[in-house]
Write a protein that holds these residues in place. Structure first.
Motif, PDB file in Angstrom:
ATOM      1  N   CYS A 105       0.866  -1.157  -0.120  1.00 11.38           N
ATOM      2  CA  CYS A 105       0.112  -0.055  -0.040  1.00 11.38           C
ATOM      3  C   CYS A 105       0.792   1.128  -0.059  1.00 11.38           C
ATOM      4  O   CYS A 105       0.648   2.217  -0.640  1.00 11.38           O
ATOM      5  CB  CYS A 105      -0.959   0.032   1.227  1.00 11.38           C
ATOM      6  SG  CYS A 105      -0.212  -0.027   2.874  1.00 11.38           S
ATOM      7  N   GLN A 106       1.957   1.040   0.823  1.00 11.04           N
ATOM      8  CA  GLN A 106       2.989   2.220   0.684  1.00 11.04           C
ATOM      9  C   GLN A 106       3.539   2.643  -0.623  1.00 11.04           C
ATOM     10  O   GLN A 106       3.670   3.763  -1.052  1.00 11.04           O
ATOM     11  CB  GLN A 106       3.918   2.190   1.869  1.00 11.04           C
ATOM     12  CG  GLN A 106       3.282   2.341   3.145  1.00 11.04           C
ATOM     13  CD  GLN A 106       4.222   2.045   4.281  1.00 11.04           C
ATOM     14  OE1 GLN A 106       4.945   1.015   4.318  1.00 11.04           O
ATOM     15  NE2 GLN A 106       4.313   3.146   5.178  1.00 11.04           N
ATOM     16  N   GLN A 108       1.942   2.000  -3.294  1.00  8.01           N
ATOM     17  CA  GLN A 108       0.655   2.440  -4.231  1.00  8.01           C
ATOM     18  C   GLN A 108       0.943   3.930  -3.857  1.00  8.01           C
ATOM     19  O   GLN A 108       0.640   4.784  -4.763  1.00  8.01           O
ATOM     20  CB  GLN A 108      -0.610   1.941  -3.742  1.00  8.01           C
ATOM     21  CG  GLN A 108      -0.685   0.315  -4.196  1.00  8.01           C
ATOM     22  CD  GLN A 108      -1.934  -0.335  -3.770  1.00  8.01           C
ATOM     23  OE1 GLN A 108      -2.636   0.527  -3.045  1.00  8.01           O
ATOM     24  NE2 GLN A 108      -2.444  -1.095  -4.397  1.00  8.01           N
ATOM     25  N   ALA A 109       1.088   4.313  -2.621  1.00  7.08           N
ATOM     26  CA  ALA A 109       0.878   5.437  -2.135  1.00  7.08           C
ATOM     27  C   ALA A 109       2.295   6.422  -2.909  1.00  7.08           C
ATOM     28  O   ALA A 109       2.132   7.662  -3.152  1.00  7.08           O
ATOM     29  CB  ALA A 109       1.285   5.893  -0.642  1.00  7.08           C
ATOM     30  N   ARG A 111       3.573   5.819  -5.805  1.00  8.11           N
ATOM     31  CA  ARG A 111       3.360   5.988  -7.199  1.00  8.11           C
ATOM     32  C   ARG A 111       2.224   7.072  -7.251  1.00  8.11           C
ATOM     33  O   ARG A 111       2.122   7.776  -8.352  1.00  8.11           O
ATOM     34  CB  ARG A 111       2.978   4.714  -7.935  1.00  8.11           C
ATOM     35  CG  ARG A 111       4.049   3.571  -7.870  1.00  8.11           C
ATOM     36  CD  ARG A 111       5.427   4.152  -8.219  1.00  8.11           C
ATOM     37  NE  ARG A 111       6.389   3.001  -8.107  1.00  8.11           N
ATOM     38  CZ  ARG A 111       7.766   3.336  -8.011  1.00  8.11           C
ATOM     39  NH1 ARG A 111       8.423   4.532  -8.290  1.00  8.11           N
ATOM     40  NH2 ARG A 111       8.491   2.228  -7.849  1.00  8.11           N
ATOM     41  N   LYS A 112       1.346   7.132  -6.522  1.00  6.24           N
ATOM     42  CA  LYS A 112       0.247   8.135  -6.495  1.00  6.24           C
ATOM     43  C   LYS A 112       0.830   9.474  -6.265  1.00  6.24           C
ATOM     44  O   LYS A 112       0.494  10.478  -6.925  1.00  6.24           O
ATOM     45  CB  LYS A 112      -0.919   8.030  -5.625  1.00  6.24           C
ATOM     46  CG  LYS A 112      -2.015   9.006  -5.687  1.00  6.24           C
ATOM     47  CD  LYS A 112      -3.231   8.606  -5.000  1.00  6.24           C
ATOM     48  CE  LYS A 112      -4.037   9.506  -4.925  1.00  6.24           C
ATOM     49  NZ  LYS A 112      -5.378   9.529  -3.936  1.00  6.24           N
ATOM     50  N   ALA A 113       1.927   9.437  -5.378  1.00  2.00           N
ATOM     51  CA  ALA A 113       2.471  10.731  -5.022  1.00  2.00           C
ATOM     52  C   ALA A 113       3.316  11.362  -6.618  1.00  2.00           C
ATOM     53  O   ALA A 113       3.575  12.342  -6.519  1.00  2.00           O
ATOM     54  CB  ALA A 113       3.418  10.742  -3.648  1.00  2.00           C
ATOM     55  N   GLN A 114       3.672  10.214  -7.295  1.00  2.87           N
ATOM     56  CA  GLN A 114       4.591  10.653  -8.088  1.00  2.87           C
ATOM     57  C   GLN A 114       3.660  10.940  -9.469  1.00  2.87           C
ATOM     58  O   GLN A 114       4.030  12.029 -10.269  1.00  2.87           O
ATOM     59  CB  GLN A 114       5.653   9.559  -8.573  1.00  2.87           C
ATOM     60  CG  GLN A 114       6.739   9.312  -7.639  1.00  2.87           C
ATOM     61  CD  GLN A 114       7.738   8.257  -8.043  1.00  2.87           C
ATOM     62  OE1 GLN A 114       7.341   6.964  -7.966  1.00  2.87           O
ATOM     63  NE2 GLN A 114       8.937   8.499  -8.757  1.00  2.87           N
ATOM     64  N   LEU A 115       2.526  10.487  -9.699  1.00  5.52           N
ATOM     65  CA  LEU A 115       1.535  10.768 -10.966  1.00  5.52           C
ATOM     66  C   LEU A 115       0.823  11.679 -10.360  1.00  5.52           C
ATOM     67  O   LEU A 115       0.470  12.501 -11.358  1.00  5.52           O
ATOM     68  CB  LEU A 115       0.964   9.520 -11.122  1.00  5.52           C
ATOM     69  CG  LEU A 115       1.611   8.170 -12.102  1.00  5.52           C
ATOM     70  CD1 LEU A 115       0.820   7.228 -12.250  1.00  5.52           C
ATOM     71  CD2 LEU A 115       2.100   8.746 -13.331  1.00  5.52           C
ATOM     72  N   TYR A 116       0.258  11.893  -9.387  1.00 12.46           N
ATOM     73  CA  TYR A 116      -0.440  12.990  -9.086  1.00 12.46           C
ATOM     74  C   TYR A 116       0.176  13.664  -7.584  1.00 12.46           C
ATOM     75  O   TYR A 116      -0.547  13.570  -6.724  1.00 12.46           O
ATOM     76  CB  TYR A 116      -1.913  12.404  -8.524  1.00 12.46           C
ATOM     77  CG  TYR A 116      -2.688  11.812  -9.365  1.00 12.46           C
ATOM     78  CD1 TYR A 116      -3.609  12.558 -10.459  1.00 12.46           C
ATOM     79  CD2 TYR A 116      -2.557  10.229  -9.756  1.00 12.46           C
ATOM     80  CE1 TYR A 116      -4.195  11.980 -11.590  1.00 12.46           C
ATOM     81  CE2 TYR A 116      -3.419   9.779 -10.802  1.00 12.46           C
ATOM     82  CZ  TYR A 116      -4.177  10.580 -11.551  1.00 12.46           C
ATOM     83  OH  TYR A 116      -4.857   9.945 -12.611  1.00 12.46           O
ATOM     84  N   PRO A 117       1.101  14.356  -7.891  1.00  8.35           N
ATOM     85  CA  PRO A 117       1.773  15.029  -6.742  1.00  8.35           C
ATOM     86  C   PRO A 117       0.932  16.255  -6.541  1.00  8.35           C
ATOM     87  O   PRO A 117       1.496  17.313  -6.595  1.00  8.35           O
ATOM     88  CB  PRO A 117       3.166  15.512  -7.357  1.00  8.35           C
ATOM     89  CG  PRO A 117       2.828  15.622  -8.713  1.00  8.35           C
ATOM     90  CD  PRO A 117       1.637  14.667  -9.351  1.00  8.35           C
ATOM     91  N   ASP A 124       8.355  13.971  -7.130  1.00  6.26           N
ATOM     92  CA  ASP A 124       8.148  12.883  -8.177  1.00  6.26           C
ATOM     93  C   ASP A 124       9.527  12.390  -8.875  1.00  6.26           C
ATOM     94  O   ASP A 124       9.578  11.176  -8.847  1.00  6.26           O
ATOM     95  CB  ASP A 124       7.118  13.395  -9.254  1.00  6.26           C
ATOM     96  CG  ASP A 124       7.675  14.505 -10.187  1.00  6.26           C
ATOM     97  OD1 ASP A 124       8.557  15.176  -9.665  1.00  6.26           O
ATOM     98  OD2 ASP A 124       7.030  14.710 -11.324  1.00  6.26           O
ATOM     99  N   LEU A 204       4.083  -2.421  -7.337  1.00  8.68           N
ATOM    100  CA  LEU A 204       4.442  -1.064  -7.782  1.00  8.68           C
ATOM    101  C   LEU A 204       5.767  -0.621  -7.341  1.00  8.68           C
ATOM    102  O   LEU A 204       6.329   0.372  -7.497  1.00  8.68           O
ATOM    103  CB  LEU A 204       3.375   0.090  -7.630  1.00  8.68           C
ATOM    104  CG  LEU A 204       1.943  -0.474  -8.198  1.00  8.68           C
ATOM    105  CD1 LEU A 204       0.913   0.923  -7.767  1.00  8.68           C
ATOM    106  CD2 LEU A 204       2.149  -0.456  -9.599  1.00  8.68           C
ATOM    107  N   ALA A 205       6.520  -1.661  -6.726  1.00  7.72           N
ATOM    108  CA  ALA A 205       7.867  -1.268  -6.185  1.00  7.72           C
ATOM    109  C   ALA A 205       8.871  -1.436  -7.479  1.00  7.72           C
ATOM    110  O   ALA A 205       8.388  -2.150  -8.477  1.00  7.72           O
ATOM    111  CB  ALA A 205       8.095  -2.039  -5.059  1.00  7.72           C
TER     112      ALA A 205
END
Lengths: 295, 298
Positions: A105-106, A108-109, A111-117, A124, A204-205
């Motif tokens: 889950c982290q 995932q977080a 990748r979300k922080a990189q794609l949707y910063p 990112d 996603l790692a």
């Protein structure tokens, strides 16, 4: 998507660094990779689960030396909010290349922080190495205390190692006692957020690792991204790992696939059940919020 | 939109290539550089670009500065993907023009006729209206206004822009992040000018930000309690605490603790939380999308 995610290679491995394998949970993969990446300048620091203010309670820290990495080695079966430091690491610590370890889950977080910063300014392009660990579920600190102190009847501060494997939660104390609890009893302690998680092996790692599938003292390693591939190849060239092909170890990749399928199937059912959780006045179902559909 | 954009290109351009250039010794050096830029410019057909404007309402200009915080990335955006047709300070245009994407900064003061009129005009003249930043999306710190301030004591009613006009897309946080507005600009370009595959990607990428606009215009750290923890979805990753621009969130025993006296209601924590929304179709392709965005910005 396949339950094991996209990966370039999977292999069973163990660190050749005895300082690390003495302290690591299994094969010492994460600690060794971060130590290598620090040494090579691939990362300037790594966000890891360091020692906290209570026994077995991790505190996220930015490790910039091998000693700090070693202090964070080994699994603590409770939450370490590593993402808390991700912006801090690039700003207060001034790191240009950040390593981070975390649960699926982290990752995932990350990748979300990189794609949707959205609030993650200037983060990112600074995530240089994201290492994931296999995770079936996680426990709050109080849940871990209940398991160790009530079920296993050991004091938190006297515990030397905790381990999950072969259907048991096992506690080893400093003075050599071994206490066990069947994993079946664990489910009521699992934090609720884990019941909707659809990832077991950190898909996603850049590289993900965990004990499942490999013999005792070894870890299964998935190399997933281009970045991960480059780091893994470098570490292998530097003789930092002994390796064995997955098809020559027991229990092997089938067990990883089996557990991943079990987790994702069970949790997908939970996600689906949320849609018809309640009851509307007109007799139709009333749902809970589904994070995989809308905010 | 050929021939409809009276811009002042040369102002921005020299800076983009300055690192390679020797420092100008005499004025004629500078003039030569500008001519080179103008020639390069003509190789890019302007018609392919989209038009973007920034409408400044009751905000602190931090959102506009954030756009500029893309540094050379802003020049790349303006060279290849978008013409900036309206923006305080950056563009010499007095009245709201027609545009593809309008970024609205700041909340709308109901007591200020000009703000309301300009906002409605921007809505009428833009294809995509974006609430750019915490104030436009959620009111942010202007939510705490009670009027009585110099030099407009009568101005007290500040609302998120969606109280006045329909909003298509939200970019929350205070300030928003340069990389987020860059990604939205690139995706808007792909959506309006790309091929089918690019349109699909852009639609998938932008969908959650559009859903965020449908979700409502109230934000607070409490959203983490109401819509994540109370819904049994929090797993303690720490993203909310890491993302909060005012450090109002700490992690206590693996769960966020919100100091509501510090919270400015910018919406960053909830939007950044991986359990507010997580679109696997986009995220599973993170490597390709990030390469594509980086490639577009080269």
């Amino acid at each position: 998507m396949d339950v094991l995610g996209n990966y370039k290679s999977v292999i069973s491995a163990r660190s050749t660094d005895k300082d690390i394998t003495k302290k690591s949970q299994d094969g010492g993969i994460i600690t060794t990779l971060f130590a290598y990446a620090l040494e090579e300048g691939i990362i300037d620091g790594a966000i890891v689960a360091g020692p906290g203010d209570e026994p077995w309670k991790p505190e996220p820290v930015v490790a910039t030396t091998k000693a700090e990495l070693l202090a964070a080695a080994g699994t603590r079966y409770t939450i370490s909010p590593n993402l808390n430091l991700i912006k801090e690491a690039t700003r207060s610590y001034g790191l240009d290349r950040v390593g981070i370890v975390g649960t699926p889950c982290q990752m995932q977080a990350v990748r979300k922080a990189q794609l949707y910063p959205i609030g993650m300014r200037d983060v990112d392009d600074k995530i240089a190495l994201a290492l994931g660990i296999f995770c079936m579920e996680n426990l709050s600190y109080q849940a871990l205390e209940a398991i160790v102190e009530d079920h296993c009847n050991q004091k938190m501060e006297s515990v030397k190692k905790m381990d999950i494997g072969k259907g048991k939660f096992t506690v080893y104390t400093e003075r050599g006692a071994v206490s066990q609890m069947p994993l079946k009893l664990l489910s009521k302690y699992v934090q609720p957020g884990c019941n909707v998680c659809l990832d077991y092996v950190a898909n996603l790692a850049d590289i993900s690792s965990g004990s499942v599938g490999s013999p005792d003292g070894w870890s299964t390693v998935f190399v997933r991204s281009m970045k991960g591939n480059a780091v893994w190849d470098g570490a292998i060239a530097a003789d930092l790992f002994e390796t064995k092909p997955m098809d020559q170890v027991k229990p092997g990749l089938d067990l990883v696939t089996k557990l991943a399928t079990e987790k994702i199937t069970k949790n997908q059912k939970n996600v689906d059940a949320r849609k018809t959780f309640g009851l509307k006045a007109d007799g139709t179902a009333k749902g809970l919020r589904n994070p995989y559909e809308t905010p | 939109m050929p021939g409809r954009t009276p811009e002042k290109r040369p102002e921005g351009q020299p800076a983009a290539t300055q690192p390679q250039a020797k420092p100008a010794v005499k004025p004629s050096d500078v003039i030569v550089k500008e001519k080179v830029e103008v020639v390069q410019k003509e190789e890019k057909p302007v018609a392919e670009k989209i038009t973007i404007g920034e409408l400044h309402l009751s905000g602190c200009t931090g959102c506009l500065v954030t756009l500029a915080d893309n540094y050379e990335g802003l020049f790349k955006l303006l060279d290849d993907y978008a013409d900036l047709v309206y923006a305080l300070t950056l563009v010499d245009v007095r009245h709201v023009p027609e545009m593809d994407v309008c970024l609205v900064e700041g909340s709308c003061c109901l007591n200020d006729k000009t703000s309301v009129e300009e906002l409605k005009e921007a809505r009428a003249k833009s294809k995509v209206l974006v609430a750019y930043g915490g104030c436009a999306a959620y009111g942010n710190i202007t939510r705490f206004s009670r009027g009585g301030q110099w030099n407009q004591p009568g101005h007290e009613a500040y609302v998120p822009i969606s109280e006045v006009v329909d909003v298509d897309l939200y970019i929350p946080s205070c300030p928003p992040c340069p990389q987020q507005v860059r990604n939205v600009a690139v995706m808007a370009y792909l959506l309006l000018r790309g091929n089918d595959e690019q349109k699909n990607l852009a639609t998938a990428y932008l969908t959650p930000l559009m859903q965020l606009a449908q979700r409502g215009n109230e934000a607070c750290g409490c959203d983490l309690l109401y819509d994540v923890i109370n819904q049994g979805l929090c797993m303690g990753c720490g993203t909310c605490a890491g993302t909060c621009p005012v450090r109002a969130i700490t992690m206590e025993y693996g769960k966020p603790n919100v100091n509501r006296d510090l919270c400015i209601k910018c919406g960053a924590c909830y939007a950044q939380c991986p359990r507010s929304w997580f679109n696997f179709d986009v995220m599973n392709n993170y490597e390709g999308i990030m390469d594509a965005i980086n490639g577009a910005m080269q």
